[in-house]
Design an enzyme around this catalytic site. Structure first.
Site, PDB file in Angstrom:
ATOM      1  N   ASN A 284      -1.648  12.121   1.434  1.00 42.19           N
ATOM      2  CA  ASN A 284      -1.984  10.790   0.934  1.00 42.19           C
ATOM      3  C   ASN A 284      -3.262  10.955   0.130  1.00 42.19           C
ATOM      4  O   ASN A 284      -4.334  11.129   0.682  1.00 42.19           O
ATOM      5  CB  ASN A 284      -2.193   9.836   2.127  1.00 42.19           C
TER       6      ASN A 284
ATOM      7  N   LYS B 118      -4.876   8.914  -1.626  1.00 37.42           N
ATOM      8  CA  LYS B 118      -5.721   7.711  -1.655  1.00 37.42           C
ATOM      9  C   LYS B 118      -6.214   7.470  -3.097  1.00 37.42           C
ATOM     10  O   LYS B 118      -5.490   7.798  -4.035  1.00 37.42           O
ATOM     11  CB  LYS B 118      -6.873   7.835  -0.660  1.00 37.42           C
TER      12      LYS B 118
ATOM     13  N   HIS C 163      -0.935   1.264   5.812  1.00 36.66           N
ATOM     14  CA  HIS C 163      -2.107   2.110   6.055  1.00 36.66           C
ATOM     15  C   HIS C 163      -3.275   1.225   6.508  1.00 36.66           C
ATOM     16  O   HIS C 163      -3.446   0.112   6.012  1.00 36.66           O
ATOM     17  CB  HIS C 163      -2.481   2.882   4.786  1.00 36.66           C
TER      18      HIS C 163
ATOM     19  N   GLU D 197      -6.296   1.287   5.847  1.00 37.01           N
ATOM     20  CA  GLU D 197      -7.228   0.870   4.792  1.00 37.01           C
ATOM     21  C   GLU D 197      -6.690  -0.359   4.057  1.00 37.01           C
ATOM     22  O   GLU D 197      -7.446  -1.236   3.641  1.00 37.01           O
ATOM     23  CB  GLU D 197      -7.466   2.041   3.821  1.00 37.01           C
TER      24      GLU D 197
ATOM     25  N   GLU E  18      -1.980   6.849  13.021  1.00 39.15           N
ATOM     26  CA  GLU E  18      -3.293   7.233  12.508  1.00 39.15           C
ATOM     27  C   GLU E  18      -4.376   6.431  13.220  1.00 39.15           C
ATOM     28  O   GLU E  18      -4.630   5.276  12.867  1.00 39.15           O
ATOM     29  CB  GLU E  18      -3.376   6.942  11.011  1.00 39.15           C
TER      30      GLU E  18
ATOM     31  N   GLY F 178     -10.848  10.256   8.194  1.00 34.26           N
ATOM     32  CA  GLY F 178     -11.959  10.625   7.325  1.00 34.26           C
ATOM     33  C   GLY F 178     -13.280  10.820   8.056  1.00 34.26           C
ATOM     34  O   GLY F 178     -14.325  10.915   7.441  1.00 34.26           O
TER      35      GLY F 178
ATOM     36  N   SER G 283      -8.167  13.192  10.076  1.00 34.63           N
ATOM     37  CA  SER G 283      -8.937  14.448  10.120  1.00 34.63           C
ATOM     38  C   SER G 283      -8.091  15.647  10.513  1.00 34.63           C
ATOM     39  O   SER G 283      -8.539  16.530  11.239  1.00 34.63           O
ATOM     40  CB  SER G 283     -10.152  14.311  11.042  1.00 34.63           C
TER      41      SER G 283
HETATM   42  P1  13P Z   1      -8.031  12.060   6.611  1.00 33.35           P
HETATM   43  O1  13P Z   1      -7.068  13.195   6.788  1.00 33.35           O
HETATM   44  O2  13P Z   1      -8.928  12.199   5.421  1.00 33.35           O
HETATM   45  O3  13P Z   1      -8.758  11.746   7.896  1.00 33.35           O
HETATM   46  O4  13P Z   1      -7.139  10.735   6.287  1.00 33.35           O
HETATM   47  C1  13P Z   1      -6.044  10.472   7.036  1.00 33.35           C
HETATM   48  C2  13P Z   1      -5.275   9.378   6.410  1.00 33.35           C
HETATM   49  O5  13P Z   1      -5.709   8.255   6.332  1.00 33.35           O
HETATM   50  C3  13P Z   1      -3.969   9.722   5.863  1.00 33.35           C
HETATM   51  O6  13P Z   1      -3.262   8.576   5.524  1.00 33.35           O
END
Ligand code: 13P
Length: 641
Positions: free
Chosen positions: A398, A400, A485, A487, A557, A563, A603
């Site tokens: 992903n 982003k 997601h 976010e 997640e 992150g 992560s």
């Molecule tokens: P990270 O791997 O950067 O923690 O992000 C995970 C994520 O949100 C994948 O959709």
């Protein structure tokens, strides 16, 4: 290596905390005196009354003991390791101050059991602080000795055990007596050695007559046969609830001609008051108050010497009764040293505390092991009978809001070439910003790498400026779309209802949905993670028919891991993945649950992917940061090799 170090540190800390909590719990009054010494050294003596110091003593011993036990069993690992660091971070500077200024000669960390110099104590604390920091940094590396569902037994049992020990030691006497006046001590020899100038703990032990100040220590200790000593450090504070029994013992001593002395540090006035109150006419002698507090932890308490040897000690709550005083000491058990040796008392502790917990641990581990075997057997038999087709393993990236068009194309090309040259052992998907899709779809070998968007609109088409519909995504050549997601839920306020619409539209346009769920840190800390993921599934995808649900890929997640560099441990992730599968089974049946791919995200890196993906319910990952470099992403894909 890291695991070994963490577990070594944890065992050292656990042992020290248990030992220091236990020796304090067996002598709550001794610990109270120590607390008062500390307060006095800091000029805070008047700040806490005796009763307060005693309560504090019990609280401190119970806290230390329980933290030790919890560390030993790896219960509430994060909380306990933080508490251990806080305690050591407070104690280390305090003991440095003690070592530098020396207001108290012995820190009292281990009661009277192990006496350390102040510098030894300081260095011991430095080592323990370092061990506690190591454990706090990687708390989840501590191996559990009891499963989470059974740990409440250890928690309650340990707390009750330490409180009972403290209460019993207060009512009776310390269950283990580490002082130089314990039963069996030859006071006569010890005192003589001191008089000859040898080093001895009896320097402050003296018995002086009240009337003429004559020192009669030698006479008392040299008396052949039995001598009773009623010890009351301060008569003003002595418990007067058992006066009849004390008088009874005195009358008994008179009847059989055993000397009987009252030893106190109080003055004439207090002695006269005590005489008026009790009618006592035994002689009182003067002794050092601190020494008397060391002799017996009871005010008053009674001691029986035979030929200068301490053979019995009674607290005022457990004085000998009328029946026991019927015969002369020579003929009664009272006149013999009890055969209740330290060894026997240790065995009692082992039987009452260590054995039950050991049995619990064995039963718990066996239970966990059989559960594991049953699960694996079931899985193996499924595979053997080919009752289930193995569900698809996927590593999805992903991106982003990263990568401009040129960089994105370069990354996709590099991945395309790498994976064409070395075929992956799992499905691979990259989900990119909308603007990349059409260009990347031109060259990507979608037999090896699937292409997906990170979002789509909740409307089919029309006047929705800036939005990109599911149909538009599909028209670029993409096959997947990430929905739900955290976010998008958090920053763009996407509700379960909006997501439900998006899922329907994506499926209508033949896009495969990677549907994200996961709890926040507060929700995990409140133990609500299961509730949260269940509600997210129910809110947006459990409305689908079985056929449509089968096309969904779930991505768990945890928001606190995204992150942040904080990965959920493989055990934590497996636990909740298994739970997610179980609720899918409840809704759509076991066969659908067994076929549903559930990815982990948060992560995830090449270093932790193998451990995560090895878990039976984790079918791959949804990767953020580590999908932005071909080598990092490939490292994760290789976890399936
Ligand atoms: P990270 O791997 O950067 O923690 O992000 C995970 C994520 O949100 C994948 O959709």
């Amino acid at each position: 290596m890291k695991k070994t170090i963490v577990n070594l540190c944890r065992l050292v800390l656990a042992t020290v905390f248990i030992l220091s909590g236990f020796v304090k719990a067996v002598d709550p009054i001794g610990t109270q005196y120590k607390i008062e010494d500390y307060l006095q050294a800091m000029n805070l003596g008047a700040w806490l009354p005796d009763a307060g110091a005693l309560i504090l003593s019990v609280v401190i011993s119970a806290t230390e003991f329980c933290i030790g036990i919890f560390l030993l069993f790896a219960i509430r690992r994060r909380l306990c390791s933080h508490l251990a660091v806080i305690i050591m971070a407070l104690m280390t500077p305090l003991t440095l101050w003690l070592a530098l200024t020396n207001p108290i000669s012995d820190c009292g960390c281990f009661g009277d059991a192990v006496v350390l110099t102040n510098w030894q104590t300081f260095w011991k604390n430095v080592v323990l602080l370092a061990a506690a920091i190591v454990v706090m940094k990687w708390p989840t590396k501590m191996v559990r000795f009891v499963s989470e569902s059974n740990q409440w037994i250890v928690v309650n049992y340990s707390l009750i055990f330490t409180l009972v020990i403290s209460a019993w030691s207060l009512y009776d006497r310390p269950q283990f007596d580490f002082r130089p006046y314990h039963v069996g001590t030859d006071l006569r020899t010890g005192w003589m050695q001191m008089m000859e100038g040898q080093e001895s703990p009896y320097a402050d032990f003296f018995i002086e007559r009240m009337d003429n100040g004559e020192d009669i220590t030698e006479e008392v200790l040299n008396n052949e046969g039995y001598t009773f000593l009623l010890v009351a450090p301060y008569l003003e504070q002595a418990d007067d609830s058992q006066l009849d029994l004390i008088n009874q013992v005195y009358e008994y001593a008179q009847e059989y001609d055993y000397p009987f002395y009252g030893l106190t540090a109080s003055g004439e006035k207090a002695i006269n008051l005590w005489r008026d109150l009790t009618g006592a006419d035994y002689p009182f002698c003067q002794t050092d108050g601190t020494t008397l507090k060391t002799v017996i932890r009871s005010n008053p308490g009674l001691i029986l010497l035979k030929d200068g040897v301490v053979i019995q000690k009674w607290s005022h709550n457990l004085l000998p009764n009328e029946q026991e005083l019927e015969k002369p000491l020579e003929e009664s058990t009272l006149g013999k040293m009890p055969d209740d040796t330290v060894g026997k008392r240790i065995v009692r502790i082992l039987l009452w505390f260590v054995l039950p917990l050991m049995l619990l641990t064995i039963a718990d581990r066996l239970w966990a092991w059989t559960k594991w075997i049953r699960r694996h057997k079931k899985l193996i038999s499924y595979i053997n009978k080919k009752e289930v087709k193995m569900r698809k393993k996927i590593v999805a990236g992903n991106w982003k809001m990263n990568m401009n068009l040129q960089d994105g194309i370069a990354l996709a090309k590099e991945l395309n070439e790498t994976l064409k040259a070395e075929k992956p052992n799992c499905g691979v998907v990259i989900c990119t910003p909308f603007i990349h899709l059409a260009s990347i779809a031109q060259f990507l070998d979608q037999n090896i790498i699937g292409l997906g968007a990170e979002n789509c609109a909740d409307k089919e088409k029309g006047a929705f400026t800036g939005e990109v519909s599911a149909e538009m995504v599909k028209s670029t050549g993409a096959q997947y779309v990430i929905l739900g997601h955290s976010e998008r839920r958090e920053y763009y306020k996407e509700t379960p209802e909006i997501l439900k619409e998006k899922v329907l539209l994506a499926q209508k346009n033949d896009l495969k949905v990677i549907f994200c769920i996961g709890e926040s840190l507060e929700e995990r800390e409140a133990g609500k993670q299961n509730e949260v993921v269940k509600a997210e599934l129910e809110g947006s995808v459990f409305n689908l028919s079985e056929e449509d649900f089968r096309k969904i890929v779930i991505a768990y997640e945890p928001i606190w891991a995204i992150g942040t560099g904080k990965t959920a441990t493989a055990e934590q992730a497996e636990e909740i993945h298994a739970y997610i599968r179980s609720i899918i089974a409840e809704k759509y049946g076991q066969a659908v649950a067994d076929d549903t791919t559930i990815l982990y995200g948060g992560s995830c890196k090449a270093s932790n992917a193998p451990e995560l993906f090895a878990k039976p319910d984790i079918d791959g990952g949804l990767i953020g940061g580590a999908s932005l470099k071909a080598a990092d992403f490939k490292g994760i894909i290789d976890a399936f090799k």
